[in-house]
Design a protein around this motif. Structure first.
Motif, PDB file in Angstrom:
ATOM      1  N   TRP A 146       0.792  -1.331  -0.015  1.00  0.00           N
ATOM      2  CA  TRP A 146       0.052  -0.014   0.058  1.00  0.00           C
ATOM      3  C   TRP A 146       0.750   1.419  -0.163  1.00  0.00           C
ATOM      4  O   TRP A 146       0.724   2.154  -0.775  1.00  0.00           O
ATOM      5  N   SER A 147       1.955   1.211   0.871  1.00  0.00           N
ATOM      6  CA  SER A 147       2.975   2.387   0.889  1.00  0.00           C
ATOM      7  C   SER A 147       3.574   2.631  -0.305  1.00  0.00           C
ATOM      8  O   SER A 147       3.714   3.665  -0.880  1.00  0.00           O
ATOM      9  N   LEU A 148       3.971   1.775  -0.862  1.00  0.00           N
ATOM     10  CA  LEU A 148       4.714   1.939  -2.346  1.00  0.00           C
ATOM     11  C   LEU A 148       3.725   2.329  -3.267  1.00  0.00           C
ATOM     12  O   LEU A 148       4.291   3.472  -3.925  1.00  0.00           O
ATOM     13  N   ARG A 149       2.567   1.824  -3.508  1.00  0.00           N
ATOM     14  CA  ARG A 149       1.478   2.637  -4.427  1.00  0.00           C
ATOM     15  C   ARG A 149       1.200   4.108  -4.030  1.00  0.00           C
ATOM     16  O   ARG A 149       1.412   5.059  -4.769  1.00  0.00           O
ATOM     17  N   TYR A 150       1.111   4.209  -2.531  1.00  0.00           N
ATOM     18  CA  TYR A 150       0.793   5.728  -2.218  1.00  0.00           C
ATOM     19  C   TYR A 150       1.942   6.569  -2.354  1.00  0.00           C
ATOM     20  O   TYR A 150       1.688   7.878  -2.985  1.00  0.00           O
ATOM     21  N   ASN A 151       3.189   6.470  -2.204  1.00  0.00           N
ATOM     22  CA  ASN A 151       4.179   7.232  -2.121  1.00  0.00           C
ATOM     23  C   ASN A 151       4.918   7.205  -3.320  1.00  0.00           C
ATOM     24  O   ASN A 151       5.286   8.163  -4.103  1.00  0.00           O
ATOM     25  N   LEU A 152       4.902   6.025  -4.447  1.00  0.00           N
ATOM     26  CA  LEU A 152       5.614   6.334  -5.734  1.00  0.00           C
ATOM     27  C   LEU A 152       4.617   6.579  -6.635  1.00  0.00           C
ATOM     28  O   LEU A 152       4.976   7.197  -7.679  1.00  0.00           O
ATOM     29  N   ARG A 153       3.373   6.146  -6.548  1.00  0.00           N
ATOM     30  CA  ARG A 153       2.379   6.417  -7.429  1.00  0.00           C
ATOM     31  C   ARG A 153       2.372   6.035  -8.863  1.00  0.00           C
ATOM     32  O   ARG A 153       1.531   6.120  -9.569  1.00  0.00           O
ATOM     33  N   SER A 154       3.432   5.399  -9.231  1.00  0.00           N
ATOM     34  CA  SER A 154       3.505   5.098 -10.770  1.00  0.00           C
ATOM     35  C   SER A 154       4.292   3.837 -10.932  1.00  0.00           C
ATOM     36  O   SER A 154       5.132   3.296 -10.109  1.00  0.00           O
ATOM     37  N   ASP A 155       3.836   2.988 -12.086  1.00  0.00           N
ATOM     38  CA  ASP A 155       4.535   1.909 -12.273  1.00  0.00           C
ATOM     39  C   ASP A 155       4.437   0.671 -11.180  1.00  0.00           C
ATOM     40  O   ASP A 155       5.374   0.107 -11.119  1.00  0.00           O
ATOM     41  N   PHE A 156       3.251   0.986 -10.510  1.00  0.00           N
ATOM     42  CA  PHE A 156       3.102   0.001  -9.507  1.00  0.00           C
ATOM     43  C   PHE A 156       3.177  -1.447  -9.558  1.00  0.00           C
ATOM     44  O   PHE A 156       3.784  -2.188  -9.003  1.00  0.00           O
ATOM     45  N   ASP A 157       2.642  -1.804 -10.697  1.00  0.00           N
ATOM     46  CA  ASP A 157       2.736  -3.526 -10.764  1.00  0.00           C
ATOM     47  C   ASP A 157       4.020  -3.886 -10.595  1.00  0.00           C
ATOM     48  O   ASP A 157       4.477  -5.077 -10.250  1.00  0.00           O
ATOM     49  N   ARG A 158       5.046  -3.131 -11.295  1.00  0.00           N
ATOM     50  CA  ARG A 158       6.436  -3.589 -11.569  1.00  0.00           C
ATOM     51  C   ARG A 158       7.174  -3.445 -10.411  1.00  0.00           C
ATOM     52  O   ARG A 158       7.874  -4.326  -9.772  1.00  0.00           O
ATOM     53  N   ILE A 159       6.737  -2.322  -9.618  1.00  0.00           N
ATOM     54  CA  ILE A 159       7.324  -1.976  -8.173  1.00  0.00           C
ATOM     55  C   ILE A 159       6.662  -3.162  -7.287  1.00  0.00           C
ATOM     56  O   ILE A 159       7.812  -3.748  -6.391  1.00  0.00           O
TER      57      ILE A 159
END
Length: 278
Positions: free
Chosen positions: A225-238
């Protein structure tokens, strides 16, 4: 402004006042539920966290437990009085992982974030003073649902339009997921701002008040959740990189989803915060 802020701290206990005296004070966070101050003193820099009464007992216990294992700041002082809880801890060198300097390098940050979680989950749970497993979380979630409480933003994040459907799915998944729960030391709020890094190496963890012996998938859910919230882009790869670095064999997607459903009713990151009626 400085005089006004100092007046607001005038009711703090005498022991806490002793740390404030003569210190250069910086406000790190000031919200209804907590205040965090950095106190720069000649001999050292420390952090003072203040919450309403009764809200930091578990955080003090978990911080002390993990500090003895080199994973958290040292607890210098914990006090509770008639109005509040007060926790003073040492400073861990580095910056929180949500700092702009870290976010500019998402791959390196993701690797460090995953490695830090794996290291935490490898801590020997023997002697951990708190239990915060799926059974305890599910019981609280059930109670909150029956009281009409659910977090709207998490409902949407999990793909639901209403709380009733999410609750039915939670119940349907509970027996299978609870039977296979593991016993590791969890953070309980594993988000980028609660991880201290230096040169993309995790130095320690803060805000561990929702931690204890529990299921690793609760931390995995909030880490994603935090990676999506804080990075906001290219979430599937991250997200894929995060799970690969953490250890894909240790991660069960169904249990991660189950922990997301628990979180819908368990409060926002374990806190009693709900963003409006449903």
């Amino acid at each position: 402004m400085a005089d006004k802020m100092r007046a607001a701290w005038a009711h703090y206990p005498e022991e806490i006042q002793g740390f404030l005296q003569g210190a250069d004070i910086a406000v790190v966070k000031q919200k209804t539920r907590s205040v965090v101050l950095r106190l720069d003193r000649r001999e050292e820099s420390v952090f003072l966290k203040v919450t309403p009464k009764g809200q930091m007992r578990e955080e003090a216990r978990m911080t002390e437990y993990l500090s003895r294992r080199g994973a958290c700041p040292r607890v210098i002082l914990y006090r509770s009085d008639g109005t509040g809880d007060y926790l003073i801890t040492s400073r861990v060198a580095g910056s929180d992982a949500a700092a702009e300097a870290c976010l500019r390098y998402p791959e390196r940050l993701t690797d460090a974030f995953a490695e830090g979680l794996s290291a935490l989950h490898d801590v020997d749970p023997e002697g951990c003073p708190v239990v915060n497993g799926l059974a305890e979380m599910a019981s609280r979630a059930d109670r909150n649902y029956r009281e009409g409480r659910a977090d709207r933003s998490l409902l949407l994040y999990m793909g639901y339009a209403d709380a009733d459907t999410a609750y039915r799915d939670l119940i349907a998944m509970y027996e299978t997921c609870e039977d296979r729960t593991d016993q590791v030391v969890i953070h309980g709020d594993y988000c980028l701002p609660n991880v201290i890094v230096r040169d993309f190496k995790v130095q320690g963890y803060i805000d561990v008040g929702y931690g204890g012996v529990g299921d690793r998938h609760y931390d995995l859910f909030w880490g994603l959740w935090s990676l999506r919230y804080n990075l906001r882009s290219d979430f599937d790869r991250i997200a894929d990189r995060f799970l690969e670095t953490y250890g894909r064999a240790k991660a069960d997607k169904d249990r991660i989803r189950f922990c997301g459903l628990i979180s819908v009713f368990n409060g926002f990151r374990g806190q009693d915060y709900y963003n409006g009626p449903l």
